[in-house]
Scaffold this motif. Structure first.
Motif, mmCIF file in Angstrom:
data_model
loop_
_atom_site.group_PDB
_atom_site.id
_atom_site.type_symbol
_atom_site.label_atom_id
_atom_site.label_comp_id
_atom_site.label_asym_id
_atom_site.label_seq_id
_atom_site.Cartn_x
_atom_site.Cartn_y
_atom_site.Cartn_z
ATOM 1 N N TRP A 220 38.790 43.358 40.544
ATOM 2 C CA TRP A 220 38.240 44.690 40.791
ATOM 3 C C TRP A 220 37.724 45.322 39.496
ATOM 4 N N GLY A 221 36.809 46.295 39.666
ATOM 5 C CA GLY A 221 36.234 46.984 38.517
ATOM 6 C C GLY A 221 34.896 47.592 38.896
ATOM 7 N N SER A 222 34.074 47.869 37.910
ATOM 8 C CA SER A 222 32.786 48.508 38.184
ATOM 9 C C SER A 222 31.775 47.491 38.693
ATOM 10 N N ALA A 223 30.943 47.943 39.622
ATOM 11 C CA ALA A 223 29.889 47.134 40.219
ATOM 12 C C ALA A 223 28.835 48.091 40.777
ATOM 13 N N PRO A 224 27.648 47.596 41.105
ATOM 14 C CA PRO A 224 26.630 48.480 41.677
ATOM 15 C C PRO A 224 27.115 49.158 42.958
ATOM 16 N N VAL A 225 26.710 50.377 43.155
ATOM 17 C CA VAL A 225 27.044 51.106 44.376
ATOM 18 C C VAL A 225 26.630 50.269 45.579
ATOM 19 N N GLY A 226 27.545 50.099 46.544
ATOM 20 C CA GLY A 226 27.270 49.326 47.736
ATOM 21 C C GLY A 226 27.571 47.848 47.606
ATOM 22 N N VAL B 21 38.021 55.946 41.313
ATOM 23 C CA VAL B 21 39.059 55.516 40.368
ATOM 24 C C VAL B 21 38.421 55.186 39.022
ATOM 25 N N PRO B 22 38.822 55.856 37.944
ATOM 26 C CA PRO B 22 38.258 55.530 36.632
ATOM 27 C C PRO B 22 38.797 54.203 36.113
ATOM 28 N N THR B 23 37.933 53.391 35.530
ATOM 29 C CA THR B 23 38.360 52.107 34.985
ATOM 30 C C THR B 23 37.358 51.607 33.959
ATOM 31 N N SER B 24 37.852 50.846 32.995
ATOM 32 C CA SER B 24 36.985 50.169 32.038
ATOM 33 C C SER B 24 36.751 48.715 32.455
ATOM 34 N N ARG B 25 37.369 48.286 33.569
ATOM 35 C CA ARG B 25 37.202 46.927 34.061
ATOM 36 C C ARG B 25 35.799 46.740 34.640
ATOM 37 N N GLN B 26 35.272 45.538 34.547
ATOM 38 C CA GLN B 26 33.976 45.216 35.135
ATOM 39 C C GLN B 26 34.144 44.122 36.178
ATOM 40 N N ALA B 27 33.703 44.423 37.384
ATOM 41 C CA ALA B 27 33.685 43.397 38.429
ATOM 42 C C ALA B 27 32.398 42.584 38.360
ATOM 43 N N VAL B 28 31.299 43.263 38.097
ATOM 44 C CA VAL B 28 29.989 42.613 37.998
ATOM 45 C C VAL B 28 29.242 43.221 36.817
ATOM 46 N N ARG B 29 28.741 42.376 35.944
ATOM 47 C CA ARG B 29 28.003 42.866 34.789
ATOM 48 C C ARG B 29 26.545 43.157 35.146
ATOM 49 N N GLU B 30 25.981 44.193 34.501
ATOM 50 C CA GLU B 30 24.600 44.564 34.768
ATOM 51 C C GLU B 30 23.641 43.422 34.417
ATOM 52 N N GLN B 31 23.958 42.669 33.344
ATOM 53 C CA GLN B 31 23.086 41.555 32.963
ATOM 54 C C GLN B 31 22.979 40.534 34.089
ATOM 55 N N TYR B 32 24.081 40.302 34.788
ATOM 56 C CA TYR B 32 24.090 39.350 35.901
ATOM 57 C C TYR B 32 23.178 39.841 37.024
ATOM 58 N N GLY C 239 35.324 44.193 44.434
ATOM 59 C CA GLY C 239 34.728 43.074 43.729
ATOM 60 C C GLY C 239 34.768 41.744 44.465
ATOM 61 N N ASP C 240 35.626 41.617 45.462
ATOM 62 C CA ASP C 240 35.715 40.365 46.234
ATOM 63 C C ASP C 240 36.042 40.685 47.686
ATOM 64 N N LEU C 241 35.289 41.622 48.239
ATOM 65 C CA LEU C 241 35.563 42.092 49.593
ATOM 66 C C LEU C 241 34.991 41.107 50.607
ATOM 67 N N HIS C 242 35.865 40.373 51.279
ATOM 68 C CA HIS C 242 35.456 39.468 52.344
ATOM 69 C C HIS C 242 36.538 39.474 53.420
ATOM 70 N N TRP C 243 36.276 38.778 54.537
ATOM 71 C CA TRP C 243 37.119 38.923 55.726
ATOM 72 C C TRP C 243 38.535 38.399 55.542
ATOM 73 N N ALA C 244 38.724 37.433 54.649
ATOM 74 C CA ALA C 244 40.079 36.936 54.411
ATOM 75 C C ALA C 244 40.875 37.855 53.498
ATOM 76 N N ASN C 245 40.212 38.814 52.864
ATOM 77 C CA ASN C 245 40.890 39.779 51.999
ATOM 78 C C ASN C 245 41.098 41.131 52.673
ATOM 79 N N LEU C 246 40.844 41.192 53.970
ATOM 80 C CA LEU C 246 41.054 42.411 54.747
ATOM 81 C C LEU C 246 41.985 42.102 55.908
ATOM 82 N N THR C 247 42.956 42.966 56.150
ATOM 83 C CA THR C 247 43.839 42.769 57.292
ATOM 84 C C THR C 247 43.430 43.686 58.439
#
Length: 211
Positions: free
Chosen positions: A199-205, A145-156, A179-187
């Protein structure tokens, strides 16, 4: 999921929830109150004209109602394909009152419960093989999915990874993530990916590592 906030915040949010119901033409349904951190959000089941639904109310101090987290769910509805799958956003209402900005988000009701009530897995997670296949496919589809949003910045990443591992990262490949994948966010046992604020761009994985 958090406990109810201090009475002043709770009363303000409950009044705002009533206003959201009026704006969106909803009727309050039984099912309790689901609070976010410090009462910033309040969610719960509701009765919409089309049937049972879920209302999420978010608030910010006036002047701060906007930006990446505020617009995340709306952006996800416009950009993230149903194959992922996110909950469907079917209604939206914005207003300001008493020095706060509010947004009411109306979602289709997801029948499957969260895999866990807390972000960290408690006990032995029992999910069918098909669920794991669906999760792999969901993250693969999301990555395109193309997006200009950032979930995690490279500087971080470049600051924090050496702090915890002593390793300096080389080249970092970014892709689109939840960007916030955890067990309470999955059904489960039917998969839905909940909570699309960040949600947005973050390192692969990144999502898999976070989970």
């Amino acid at each position: 999921m958090f406990t109810a906030p201090e009475p002043e915040v709770r009363d303000r949010m409950l009044a705002a929830r009533d206003h959201a119901h009026a704006l969106l033409g909803l009727d309050l349904a039984a099912g309790g109150e689901v609070w976010g951190y410090a009462g910033r959000t309040l969610s719960g089941p509701t009765d919409a004209p089309g049937g049972p639904a879920w209302l999420r109310l978010v608030s910010e101090v006036a002047g701060k109602a906007g930006g990446k987290l505020w617009e995340g769910p709306k952006d996800a509805e416009a950009s993230v394909p149903a194959v992922v799958p996110p909950p469907r956003l079917i209604g939206l209402a914005d207003w300001s009152a008493d020095g706060f900005g509010y947004r009411g988000e109306l979602y289709e009701l997801i029948a499957a419960p969260p895999v866990c009530r807390s972000p960290v897995a408690v006990g032995d997670i029992q999910l069918p093989d098909a669920w794991w296949q669906d999760l792999h496919q969901a993250l693969d589809h999301l990555a395109t999915v193309p997006t200009s949003r950032q979930a995690v910045r490279e500087q971080y990443i470049r600051r924090r990874v050496p702090e915890f591992t002593g390793v300096t990262p080389g080249a970092i490949t970014f892709t689109t993530c939840h960007g916030d994948l955890h067990w309470a966010n999955l059904t489960g046992p039917t998969l839905t990916l909940m909570d699309w604020e960040g949600w947005g761009s973050a390192p692969v994985g990144y999502d898999a590592a976070n989970l």
